[in-house]
Scaffold this motif. Structure first.
Motif, short mmCIF file in Angstrom:
data_model
loop_
_atom_site.label_atom_id
_atom_site.label_comp_id
_atom_site.label_asym_id
_atom_site.label_seq_id
_atom_site.Cartn_x
_atom_site.Cartn_y
_atom_site.Cartn_z
N ALA A 253 11.49 13.84 -7.07
CA ALA A 253 10.28 13.79 -7.88
C ALA A 253 9.39 12.64 -7.41
N GLU A 254 8.15 12.68 -7.86
CA GLU A 254 7.19 11.61 -7.55
C GLU A 254 6.42 11.27 -8.82
N LEU A 255 6.11 9.99 -9.00
CA LEU A 255 5.22 9.53 -10.07
C LEU A 255 4.06 8.79 -9.41
N CYS A 256 2.84 9.09 -9.82
CA CYS A 256 1.68 8.42 -9.20
C CYS A 256 0.54 8.29 -10.18
N TRP A 257 -0.14 7.15 -10.11
CA TRP A 257 -1.51 7.11 -10.62
C TRP A 257 -2.33 6.21 -9.71
N SER A 258 -3.64 6.44 -9.77
CA SER A 258 -4.54 5.82 -8.80
C SER A 258 -4.75 4.34 -9.08
N GLY B 271 -0.18 3.27 -8.00
CA GLY B 271 0.69 3.40 -6.83
C GLY B 271 1.55 4.63 -6.97
N ARG B 272 2.61 4.67 -6.15
CA ARG B 272 3.48 5.84 -6.12
C ARG B 272 4.94 5.42 -6.13
N VAL B 273 5.76 6.20 -6.81
CA VAL B 273 7.22 6.04 -6.75
C VAL B 273 7.81 7.39 -6.36
N PHE B 274 8.65 7.39 -5.30
CA PHE B 274 9.38 8.60 -4.92
C PHE B 274 10.84 8.42 -5.32
N PHE B 275 11.38 9.44 -5.97
CA PHE B 275 12.77 9.37 -6.42
C PHE B 275 13.66 10.13 -5.45
N ILE B 276 14.68 9.45 -4.96
CA ILE B 276 15.57 10.06 -3.98
C ILE B 276 17.01 9.84 -4.44
N ASP B 277 17.87 10.79 -4.10
CA ASP B 277 19.29 10.62 -4.41
C ASP B 277 19.92 9.88 -3.23
N SER B 278 20.21 8.60 -3.42
CA SER B 278 20.68 7.81 -2.27
C SER B 278 22.07 8.26 -1.81
N ARG B 279 22.78 9.00 -2.70
CA ARG B 279 24.11 9.48 -2.29
C ARG B 279 24.02 10.58 -1.23
N SER B 280 22.80 11.13 -1.04
CA SER B 280 22.63 12.19 -0.03
C SER B 280 22.83 11.65 1.38
N GLY B 281 22.75 10.33 1.55
CA GLY B 281 22.92 9.74 2.87
C GLY B 281 21.76 10.05 3.82
N ARG B 282 20.61 10.44 3.24
CA ARG B 282 19.49 10.87 4.10
C ARG B 282 18.30 9.92 3.99
N LEU B 283 18.55 8.69 3.63
CA LEU B 283 17.45 7.76 3.38
C LEU B 283 16.55 7.58 4.61
N MET B 284 17.18 7.28 5.75
CA MET B 284 16.38 7.00 6.95
C MET B 284 15.63 8.23 7.43
N GLU B 285 16.30 9.38 7.37
CA GLU B 285 15.68 10.63 7.79
C GLU B 285 14.51 10.98 6.85
N THR B 286 14.69 10.70 5.56
CA THR B 286 13.62 10.97 4.59
C THR B 286 12.39 10.11 4.89
N ARG C 120 0.83 -1.20 0.00
CA ARG C 120 0.00 0.00 0.00
C ARG C 120 0.86 1.25 0.00
N GLY C 121 2.09 1.10 0.43
CA GLY C 121 2.99 2.26 0.50
C GLY C 121 3.63 2.51 -0.86
N ALA C 122 4.52 3.50 -0.87
CA ALA C 122 5.17 3.89 -2.12
C ALA C 122 6.51 3.17 -2.29
N VAL C 123 6.92 3.09 -3.54
CA VAL C 123 8.27 2.63 -3.87
C VAL C 123 9.22 3.81 -3.69
N LEU C 124 10.40 3.54 -3.15
CA LEU C 124 11.46 4.55 -3.04
C LEU C 124 12.54 4.14 -4.02
N MET C 125 12.82 5.00 -4.98
CA MET C 125 13.74 4.61 -6.07
C MET C 125 14.89 5.60 -6.18
N ASP C 126 16.07 5.07 -6.45
CA ASP C 126 17.21 5.97 -6.64
C ASP C 126 17.04 6.74 -7.95
N VAL C 127 17.20 8.06 -7.87
CA VAL C 127 16.94 8.94 -9.00
C VAL C 127 17.93 8.70 -10.16
#
Ligand code: PML
Length: 289
Positions: free
Chosen positions: A194-199, A231-246, A126-133
């Motif tokens: 960024a985020e990608l979503c459709w219902s 569903g939803r995909v959130f794009f994150i830069d994993s090199r930021s080292g902020r995954l857990m905080e995000t 039910r949650g979103a995918v977290l994907m490296d940008v």
């Protein structure tokens, strides 16, 4: 803004979600104490009237937000792009994702992930995918659960004004209001690009790409009527080292939308690109489009 409560609902068929039930509906609000009962009643009704089916499990959770810092946000500007068919819509979605800085291959993987649905993205997720940008690698710790965005709503004054503004474009419906609220919270977290979503509602075929730099870009259609994939995909830069905080910010940090961005009339893609390259988004190098 004090004495606020979070009211959340999740409904499933065939038992609770955690026992394998099929997700039917979910909603959440942040309201003053005096509105808690009405919000809970409205959510119970909504769960029972959902087009995805009759739930046999409805969970309503009420929590005080007393003592918590609540971030105040301005909603993302809204754009609407019309596509001739789903294929064209998905192509547009990938182009807009690329404009936000998502790697083209990651954009392709994200679209495929949502097209293939829960089986590919984690069963019953039910949650979103977290994907490296940059690489398109999946980053969420539990692929069956995904990442859940929570604790967001409109301040009462902004909600009223939003309905009026959206109605002016024929967009005053719960899908748009709730998705814009969620996308605004997500885009306000600086590590999310960024985020990608459709219902996943079979009758709702519009989706969006959102980012702090481009806004909330609705694209219609992104899927065939009758399909319950979404569903939803959130794009994150994993090199930021902020995954857990995000993830903590997405799941736990309360936000209220207190001011509204522009709600633009539907426009062609080229005009959208021109708009963002000449107006609100300076220095973004889009003039080649
Ligand atoms: C919109 O029309 O702007 C909403 C698109 C996404 C809806 C997501 C959902 O309702 O699940």
């Amino acid at each position: 803004m004090h004495n606020l409560y979070s009211v959340k609902m999740r409904a499933a068929q065939g038992g609770p979600h955690e026992a394998g039930g099929r997700h039917i509906s979910g909603a959440e609000r942040i309201v003053p104490a005096a509105e808690v009962a009405a919000a809970a009643e409205m959510m119970a009704r909504r769960a029972q009237e959902h087009e995805r089916g009759q739930p046999d499990f409805i969970n309503i959770k009420i929590e005080s937000l007393s003592g918590m810092k609540i971030r105040e946000l301005t909603s993302l500007p809204v754009y609407t792009l019309r596509a001739g068919n789903c294929g064209e819509g998905l192509h547009l979605a990938r182009r807009v994702l690329e404009l936000t800085g998502v790697d083209p291959e990651a954009a392709r993987l994200a679209v495929n992930c949502l097209l293939e649905g829960p089986a590919a993205c984690g069963r019953n997720m039910r949650g979103a995918v977290l994907m490296d940008v940059h690489t398109g690698c999946r980053l969420e710790a539990d692929a069956d659960r995904g990442v859940r965005v929570s604790y967001m709503d409109y301040h009462t004054s902004a909600a009223g004004e939003l309905s009026i503004k959206l109605a002016g474009q024929g967009l005053d419906n719960e899908h748009v209001k709730e998705a814009l609220c969620l996308a605004t919270k997500v885009a306000s977290i600086t590590s999310i690009k960024a985020e990608l979503c459709w219902s996943d509602d079979p009758g709702y075929t519009t989706g969006y790409v959102a980012s702090a730099r481009l806004g909330y870009v609705r694209i219609s259609p992104l899927k065939e009527k009758g399909s319950d994939c979404g569903g939803r995909v959130f794009f994150i830069d994993s090199r930021s080292g902020r995954l857990m905080e995000t993830v903590r910010q997405l799941e736990k940090e309360p936000c209220l939308i207190t001011a509204l961005g522009m709600i633009n009339a539907e426009m062609p893609y080229q005009m959208f690109v021109k708009n963002i390259s000449t107006g609100r988004v300076p220095d973004y190098g889009l003039s080649g489009e």
